[in-house]
Enzyme design. Sequence first.
Site, short mmCIF file in Angstrom:
data_model
loop_
_atom_site.label_atom_id
_atom_site.label_comp_id
_atom_site.label_asym_id
_atom_site.label_seq_id
_atom_site.Cartn_x
_atom_site.Cartn_y
_atom_site.Cartn_z
N ASP A 44 10.49 -1.29 -14.80
CA ASP A 44 8.98 -1.13 -14.61
C ASP A 44 8.32 0.17 -15.02
OD1 ASP A 44 6.47 -2.08 -14.19
OD2 ASP A 44 6.94 -2.15 -11.95
N GLU B 295 0.75 -1.16 0.04
CA GLU B 295 0.04 -0.02 0.02
C GLU B 295 0.80 1.27 0.00
OE1 GLU B 295 -3.91 -2.01 2.37
OE2 GLU B 295 -2.53 -0.41 3.52
#
Length: 511
Positions: free
Chosen positions: A363, A256
């Site tokens: 990424d 998170e």
Amino acid sequence: MGNKCCCRGSEPPPLRKPEVDVIIPRPPHVTVTIDNPLHENRQPVIEDRNRSAPKRRIMVAMYNYEARDSQDISFKKGDRMEILDDSDGDWLNAVHLITKERGYIPGNYVAAELSVESEDWFFENISRKEAEKLLMSEENSRGTFLVRPSEHNPTGYSLSVKDWEEYRGFHIKHYKIKPLDNGGYYISTNKTFETLAELVTAYTKNAYGLCHVLAKPCKKPQPTMWDLGSTYRDKWEIPRMEISLIRRLGRGNFGEVHYGKWKDSIEVAVKTLREGTMSTAAFLEEAAIMKKFRHKRLVALFGVCSEEEPIYIVQEYMSKGSLLDFLRNDEGKQLEFEELVYIAFQVGSGMEYLESKQLIHRDLAARNVLIGENNIAKICDFGLARVIEDNEYCPKQGSRFPVKWTAPEAIIYGKFSIKSDVWSYGILLMELFTYGQVPYPGLHGREVIDLIEKGYRMPKPTSHHVPDEIYQTMLSCWDSNPEKRPTFEFLTHYFEGFNVTSEVPYREVPD
């Protein structure tokens, strides 16, 4: 008898010969003199011709700064400080010349006194496109200006001025400031000046053919703080008790993201990594590397809390969240085409820096670019994918692996390189210019891999305005041969100059 003065007494003793028996060892640049040989107790005076009093280094504050811990000191814009030690890199040990406080100050908040860098109108490290973005702010009126180093002449400068014309509205004009062979600068050959400051002062009084008299300097944006405080200038393990998690901003593949504060005062973003996501030792090794890379288009990594699970990654807070979410919300949907080009330029600039440092992101995607005030874009999570140990986040499983953003050689052979990042940048461009549309709409990961191997490439979208030139740039990023893909240096310059006319020479106007 009668010729002698009664007050003289006896004859004075003969003059003593100066001592020459004692040899004072000295280096060749030292001279030894005797002040007066009549004074036998006088000490020799030793003069070192090579030694001079150390020169004081006085810095002037360019911004206000509030001390963050007991080791640093506060100051206001314009305050003067003497540097005592600059061996700590980003933090300078200084004494405040008014308060007499001694402590650390952030080096990017100050400039050498009387230097061109200390001038409010001088912007040391910005490009033409960044200058235009700053000057076009609504708070700037006609005549707002800045001076920046020339991107094409290493000894020259550029003057950028906000102008207004009825048929164009507000726009930016750029003028070349050229150096003279014997020192000095000029814009027009009939007006020369010994210094940049003299040139600027002259044009604040008379336009001399410029589009407008120079009115006021553009406001400088606050520089990036690379550490939470001077305490963390040489370490990055942060006590967990100093971090407060205030609200959750989102959930990612590995945990998170929270909005939080350090010591209840400094805004931070905190990634909480799921247990087992990565080896703590491997992550700490990577974090140490990531913290060394510093560029204004990379999110600052402040430190980590790694002594217990879950690991916290504490980084710079960007108020508008991820580029992907931003493009899909109401504010992002209103972005003009020029703003999209500016974001493409910013991301390219950050990747160009990583390219120069031979660091692979692995990424790159809109979800890993963050947006702050004034639509400043910064790349995050660079290098993080290298230490992920999630079995689902790999080519073999294919479920959560970012197949649609990954170059074919990286998917099939595991060959990641800066050129595979270029492929990902091309996908990011498609996300950007379609306002967050999912790449390869309607296709699943396995289908994408099969089609890419057969030569398929995403077509130019019909639902959004994407110029042919930009689509061709995307295709060049998706070349099957990695070596034929452009460099990030090329891509950065491409978007910096996109749809921008070349710098105008000075237009001579009679006085």
